[in-house]
Design a protein around this motif. Structure first.
Motif, PDB file in Angstrom:
ATOM      1  N   ARG A 220       6.547  -0.745   1.925  1.00  0.00           N
ATOM      2  CA  ARG A 220       6.867  -1.333   0.622  1.00  0.00           C
ATOM      3  C   ARG A 220       5.630  -1.965  -0.018  1.00  0.00           C
ATOM      4  O   ARG A 220       5.425  -1.859  -1.219  1.00  0.00           O
ATOM      5  N   ARG A 221       4.839  -2.627   0.774  1.00  0.00           N
ATOM      6  CA  ARG A 221       3.629  -3.255   0.235  1.00  0.00           C
ATOM      7  C   ARG A 221       2.626  -2.216  -0.248  1.00  0.00           C
ATOM      8  O   ARG A 221       1.987  -2.397  -1.277  1.00  0.00           O
ATOM      9  N   LEU A 222       2.458  -1.152   0.520  1.00  0.00           N
ATOM     10  CA  LEU A 222       1.560  -0.084   0.079  1.00  0.00           C
ATOM     11  C   LEU A 222       2.037   0.519  -1.238  1.00  0.00           C
ATOM     12  O   LEU A 222       1.264   0.648  -2.187  1.00  0.00           O
TER      13      LEU A 222
ATOM     14  N   GLU B 113      -2.014 -12.849   5.579  1.00  0.00           N
ATOM     15  CA  GLU B 113      -0.602 -12.992   5.950  1.00  0.00           C
ATOM     16  C   GLU B 113      -0.434 -13.270   7.439  1.00  0.00           C
ATOM     17  O   GLU B 113       0.498 -12.776   8.068  1.00  0.00           O
TER      18      GLU B 113
ATOM     19  N   GLY C 129      -7.438  -1.367  -1.875  1.00  0.00           N
ATOM     20  CA  GLY C 129      -5.995  -1.546  -2.026  1.00  0.00           C
ATOM     21  C   GLY C 129      -5.244  -1.385  -0.724  1.00  0.00           C
ATOM     22  O   GLY C 129      -4.444  -2.246  -0.341  1.00  0.00           O
TER      23      GLY C 129
ATOM     24  N   ALA D 232       4.000  -0.572  -3.503  1.00  0.00           N
ATOM     25  CA  ALA D 232       4.000  -1.486  -4.644  1.00  0.00           C
ATOM     26  C   ALA D 232       2.597  -1.958  -5.013  1.00  0.00           C
ATOM     27  O   ALA D 232       2.349  -2.294  -6.173  1.00  0.00           O
ATOM     28  N   GLY D 233       1.686  -1.967  -4.053  1.00  0.00           N
ATOM     29  CA  GLY D 233       0.402  -2.610  -4.285  1.00  0.00           C
ATOM     30  C   GLY D 233      -0.814  -1.709  -4.410  1.00  0.00           C
ATOM     31  O   GLY D 233      -1.914  -2.194  -4.643  1.00  0.00           O
ATOM     32  N   VAL D 234      -0.631  -0.409  -4.238  1.00  0.00           N
ATOM     33  CA  VAL D 234      -1.783   0.498  -4.313  1.00  0.00           C
ATOM     34  C   VAL D 234      -1.503   1.539  -5.393  1.00  0.00           C
ATOM     35  O   VAL D 234      -0.867   2.568  -5.141  1.00  0.00           O
TER      36      VAL D 234
ATOM     37  N   THR E  41      12.158  -0.281  -8.253  1.00  0.00           N
ATOM     38  CA  THR E  41      11.241   0.828  -8.031  1.00  0.00           C
ATOM     39  C   THR E  41      11.887   1.779  -7.027  1.00  0.00           C
ATOM     40  O   THR E  41      12.808   1.394  -6.307  1.00  0.00           O
TER      41      THR E  41
ATOM     42  N   VAL F 266      -3.405  -4.960   1.772  1.00  0.00           N
ATOM     43  CA  VAL F 266      -1.982  -5.241   1.537  1.00  0.00           C
ATOM     44  C   VAL F 266      -1.394  -6.276   2.487  1.00  0.00           C
ATOM     45  O   VAL F 266      -0.365  -6.870   2.173  1.00  0.00           O
TER      46      VAL F 266
END
Length: 192
Positions: free
Chosen positions: A74-76, A107, A99, A78-80, A3, A103
């Motif tokens: 990266r989490r935002l 954790e 979303g 990829a995940g939202v 990505t 994230v």
């Protein structure tokens, strides 16, 4: 397939081998944060766990705050996903708020580390903070939609709600799950 987030670090575009090294460092950082927290994190320890030289790690990450901000970014990204245009505006807003607020849920100390990293004054962290802010703004603006009366003011208010929620959860006052649901409830009142 990579990505755009995986091939573009804060400081430069990445070749596949470089992207792989950064991915390993990001994963190692999350392991340390979840197990031991922000105080135990160092770029040097992340490099060791990822199997890269410390000098190499520092070419990509100027500080541990920069590294944590990169994890969150990266989490935002990829995940939202983009909000679903088939949903009503209030449901789109709820989708985005859930979303972005979830994230780092579950954790361990990662959420608190993100709060510390994004509030710091490291220039690379500041760069990512701006990128993260734009991303959240764009997702919320798309969710609210131009058809919503006073859309700009609604988006601004939602951004303030989210920022306050992130800090509250990052400080450990609420879980990310509880924060997410409170944000959704507040947005429902606002979207009325």
């Amino acid at each position: 397939m990579s990505t755009p987030v995986e091939v573009e670090a804060t400081r430069r575009r990445l070749r596949p081998q470089q992207a792989e090294k950064i991915g390993k460092m990001v994963d190692a950082a999350v392991e340390i944060l979840v197990a031991d927290g922000f105080d135990a994190l160092s770029v040097r320890e992340v490099a060791r766990r990822a199997g890269v030289a410390p000098a190499t790690a520092y070419t990509y990450f100027s500080s541990k705050s920069h590294l944590v901000a990169e994890v969150f970014w990266r989490r935002l990204a990829a995940g939202v996903p983009e909000p679903d245009p088939a949903l009503p505006a209030a449901d789109r807003v709820a989708q985005v708020l859930r979303g972005v607020s979830m994230v780092v849920a579950g954790e361990g100390q990662l959420g608190g580390a993100v709060t510390v990293a994004l509030l710091g004054d490291d220039p690379d962290s500041q760069h990512l903070r701006l990128r993260i802010g734009r991303f959240i703004h764009e997702r919320l603006a798309a969710a609210v939609g131009a058809e919503t009366p006073d859309a700009d003011r609604v988006v601004d208010t939602l951004e303030m709600l989210y920022a306050g929620g992130l800090v509250t959860a990052g400080m450990g006052h609420l879980t990310y799950e509880a924060t997410s649901e409170r944000l959704v409830a507040a947005a429902a009142l606002l979207m009325g």
